[in-house]
Design an enzyme around this catalytic site. Structure first.
Site, PDB file in Angstrom:
ATOM      1  CD  GLU A   1      -2.412  -6.304  -6.259  1.00 32.58           C
ATOM      2  OE1 GLU A   1      -1.330  -5.842  -5.860  1.00 32.58           O
ATOM      3  OE2 GLU A   1      -2.567  -7.507  -6.588  1.00 32.58           O
TER       4      GLU A   1
ATOM      5  CD1 TRP B   1      12.484  -9.937  -2.671  1.00 33.48           C
ATOM      6  CD2 TRP B   1      10.745 -10.244  -4.062  1.00 33.48           C
ATOM      7  NE1 TRP B   1      12.043  -8.715  -3.020  1.00 33.48           N
ATOM      8  CE2 TRP B   1      10.961  -8.858  -3.892  1.00 33.48           C
ATOM      9  CE3 TRP B   1       9.707 -10.683  -4.889  1.00 33.48           C
ATOM     10  CZ2 TRP B   1      10.190  -7.906  -4.511  1.00 33.48           C
ATOM     11  CZ3 TRP B   1       8.898  -9.744  -5.518  1.00 33.48           C
ATOM     12  CH2 TRP B   1       9.158  -8.364  -5.301  1.00 33.48           C
TER      13      TRP B   1
ATOM     14  CD  GLU C   1       1.166 -12.321  -5.693  1.00 36.16           C
ATOM     15  OE1 GLU C   1       2.364 -12.017  -5.846  1.00 36.16           O
ATOM     16  OE2 GLU C   1       0.307 -11.544  -5.213  1.00 36.16           O
TER      17      GLU C   1
ATOM     18  CG  HIS D   1       5.712 -10.762  -1.482  1.00 32.77           C
ATOM     19  ND1 HIS D   1       6.812 -11.062  -2.240  1.00 32.77           N
ATOM     20  CD2 HIS D   1       4.810 -10.226  -2.324  1.00 32.77           C
ATOM     21  CE1 HIS D   1       6.591 -10.704  -3.500  1.00 32.77           C
ATOM     22  NE2 HIS D   1       5.381 -10.193  -3.589  1.00 32.77           N
TER      23      HIS D   1
ATOM     24  CG  ASP E   1       1.576  -9.674  -0.549  1.00 30.97           C
ATOM     25  OD1 ASP E   1       1.545  -9.363  -1.757  1.00 30.97           O
ATOM     26  OD2 ASP E   1       1.879 -10.813  -0.123  1.00 30.97           O
TER      27      ASP E   1
ATOM     28  NE  ARG F   1      -3.616 -11.352  -4.046  1.00 27.86           N
ATOM     29  CZ  ARG F   1      -3.531 -10.261  -4.783  1.00 27.86           C
ATOM     30  NH1 ARG F   1      -4.627  -9.783  -5.364  1.00 27.86           N
ATOM     31  NH2 ARG F   1      -2.374  -9.666  -4.977  1.00 27.86           N
TER      32      ARG F   1
ATOM     33  CE1 TYR G   1       4.511  -6.756  -1.580  1.00 22.42           C
ATOM     34  CE2 TYR G   1       5.871  -6.675  -3.547  1.00 22.42           C
ATOM     35  CZ  TYR G   1       4.637  -6.585  -2.942  1.00 22.42           C
ATOM     36  OH  TYR G   1       3.538  -6.308  -3.693  1.00 22.42           O
TER      37      TYR G   1
ATOM     38  CD  GLU H   1      -1.463 -10.783  -1.680  1.00 25.15           C
ATOM     39  OE1 GLU H   1      -0.845 -10.963  -2.731  1.00 25.15           O
ATOM     40  OE2 GLU H   1      -1.935  -9.673  -1.333  1.00 25.15           O
TER      41      GLU H   1
ATOM     42  NE  ARG I   1       0.254  -4.336  -0.862  1.00 25.92           N
ATOM     43  CZ  ARG I   1       1.150  -4.793  -1.737  1.00 25.92           C
ATOM     44  NH1 ARG I   1       1.014  -6.016  -2.248  1.00 25.92           N
ATOM     45  NH2 ARG I   1       2.173  -4.035  -2.101  1.00 25.92           N
TER      46      ARG I   1
HETATM   47  C1  CS2 Z   1       2.430  -8.623  -5.169  1.00 24.27           C
HETATM   48  C2  CS2 Z   1       2.969  -8.396  -6.540  1.00 24.27           C
HETATM   49  O1  CS2 Z   1       0.688  -7.200  -5.770  1.00 24.27           O
HETATM   50  C3  CS2 Z   1       1.006  -8.162  -5.090  1.00 24.27           C
HETATM   51  O2  CS2 Z   1       0.223  -8.743  -4.347  1.00 24.27           O
HETATM   52  O3  CS2 Z   1       2.578  -9.827  -4.606  1.00 24.27           O
HETATM   53  O4  CS2 Z   1       3.267  -7.083  -6.643  1.00 24.27           O
HETATM   54  C4  CS2 Z   1       4.168  -9.218  -6.911  1.00 24.27           C
HETATM   55  O5  CS2 Z   1       5.240  -8.918  -6.099  1.00 24.27           O
HETATM   56  C5  CS2 Z   1       4.523  -8.959  -8.351  1.00 24.27           C
HETATM   57  O6  CS2 Z   1       3.419  -9.238  -9.147  1.00 24.27           O
HETATM   58  C6  CS2 Z   1       5.702  -9.807  -8.807  1.00 24.27           C
HETATM   59  O7  CS2 Z   1       5.876  -9.656 -10.140  1.00 24.27           O
HETATM   60 MG    MG Z   2       0.933 -10.462  -3.457  1.00 24.07          MG
END
Ligand code: CS2
Ligand code: MG
Length: 409
Positions: free
Chosen positions: A346, A409, A269, A219, A217, A290, A159, A243, A147
């Protein structure tokens, strides 16, 4: 096999974790992960104050019945706290059943459908040389899928970028939640990001060639049309997936993205139930699910979700950051090995203190994870070690745009 005890253990080796330990009258114990980053104590209380009293005396073998009981008798269904609590119970009961059967959980789930579980790691950089170094470091660790996250000129904190300073001195991508009294404020500018990112992937492809599976990602930070634009701009670089390209509470938003790009999409996620995916899966709007076992009601619910996805040739891409404990990771690996529609897993590595508290039997070799052959899920908790690391308040950062507007975020 009656449940005689259920203990909620909150510890904070490298970061906070919530672990449920269920003990049966036969002395068999099972572990479940109920860690919800930045809101850990809410799950610990849900378990301790509301669920544990309901478990004592129950037959540990009746997993589906326990799941339905906890989901329906709560009256208030779904949501991250409830589903993390149910997941902790569910995984602990599957751990117990597999131990009682004397086999690793994946055998109980139908046996291995592959020899290993392809994992991806997190490379990142403030600039191209740093990013290239980070990718090489992950390839040296054995990762075969990477990634890619990068800083963006004009934005102070983005991020997933490791090397940038954080308020408590820890490596950034290692743990986004920071042990600070309040959430750290970060800045964001989507148009700057959209201008910068395609060039980064062009450079990575030129440096590492066309084969290496690359993931990114988003995000949750783009509007649907911005996500469509990015997906299209990244097509020449053949991503494994893009993602969380846009917040997906409004599942139909992905129709617009799908109209404009063939870049594979991964979402989920922050989802907690199969209902969060209905339109996304039925209309083929995503390619990878995810969800994490820990945040989606455990093995029982995740298997049903992935079976639903399989009907649409949608694959798994289970969430595996460090805020999923080794217990949650191990549970995911058993599922990854058994299901047919496996995509990728992941794998962010936990820290050394975490490995002291959680003794794990899963392995990572030449880019592939394996849950191991221990009976159960293959993770044991050292309660004495856990007690050495009491809970510490921590928050995930949040974003504001240049005009001060709060942003995803
Ligand atoms: C992220 C996570 O790994 C990922 O794909 O989106 O690290 C996410 O930011 C954290 O799980 C938040 O707690
Ligand atoms: Mg993620």
């Amino acid at each position: 096999m009656k449940i005689v005890a259920a203990d909620v253990i909150v510890s904070s080796p490298d970061r906070n974790f919530v672990t449920l330990k269920i003990t049966t009258e036969d002395g068999i114990t099972g572990l479940g992960d109920g860690t919800l980053n930045g809101r850990e104590l809410s799950v610990a209380s849900y378990l301790r104050d509301h669920v544990v009293p309901l478990l004592i005396g129950r037959d540990a073998h009746r997993i589906e019945d326990a799941w339905q009981f906890l989901y329906r008798s709560a009256y208030w269904r779904r949501g991250p706290v409830t589903m993390a609590a149910i997941a902790a119970v569910d995984v602990a009961l599957w751990d117990i059943k597999a131990k009682a059967a004397g086999m690793p959980l994946y055998q109980l789930l139908g046996g291995a459908s592959r020899t290993g579980i392809m994992a991806y790691g997190h490379a990142s950089g403030r600039d191209l040389p740093e990013l290239f170094d980070s990718i090489r470091a992950h390839l040296d660790q054995g990762y075969r899928s990477i990634r890619v996250q990068t800083s963006v000129p004009g934005i102070n904190a983005v991020y997933g970028v490791a090397a940038q300073p954080s308020t408590d001195g820890k490596r950034y991508d290692y743990e986004p939640a920071q042990r600070t009294p309040l959430p750290a404020e970060e800045d964001w500018d989507t148009r700057a990001y959209l201008r910068h990112l395609p060039g980064v992937f062009e450079a990575v492809r030129n440096e590492f060639g066309p084969e290496l599976p690359l993931l990114h990602d988003g995000h949750h930070r783009m509007t649907p049309i911005q996500a469509a634009k990015l997906g299209k701009a990244l097509e020449p670089y053949d991503l494994f997936w893009l993602e969380d390209c846009t917040p997906a509470e409004n599942q139909e938003a992905l129709r617009l993205v799908r109209q404009h790009t063939t870049t594979p999409l991964a979402i989920g996620e922050v989802f907690n139930t199969v209902w969060d995916y209905q339109t996304l899966i039925r209309e083929q709007l995503i390619d990878y699910v995810r969800s994490a076992v820990t945040h989606t009601g455990g093995i029982t619910a995740m298997r049903k979700l992935l079976d639903f996805a399989a009907q649409y040739q949608i694959k798994s891409g289970i969430h595996g950051p460090t805020d999923i404990s080794p217990v949650g990771m191990a549970a995911a690996l058993h599922l990854d090995l058994a299901i047919h529609n496996f995509g990728i897993q992941e794998y962010m590595r936990h820290g050394s203190l975490t490995n002291e508290v959680f003794r794990q039997s899963f392995s990572f070799t030449d880019g592939y994870l394996h849950p191991g052959e221990q009976p159960g899920i293959g993770v044991e908790l050292d309660e004495e070690a856990a007690a050495r690391f009491p809970y510490q308040p921590a928050y995930l950062p949040f974003n504001r745009l240049q005009d001060g507007t709060v942003h995803d975020w």
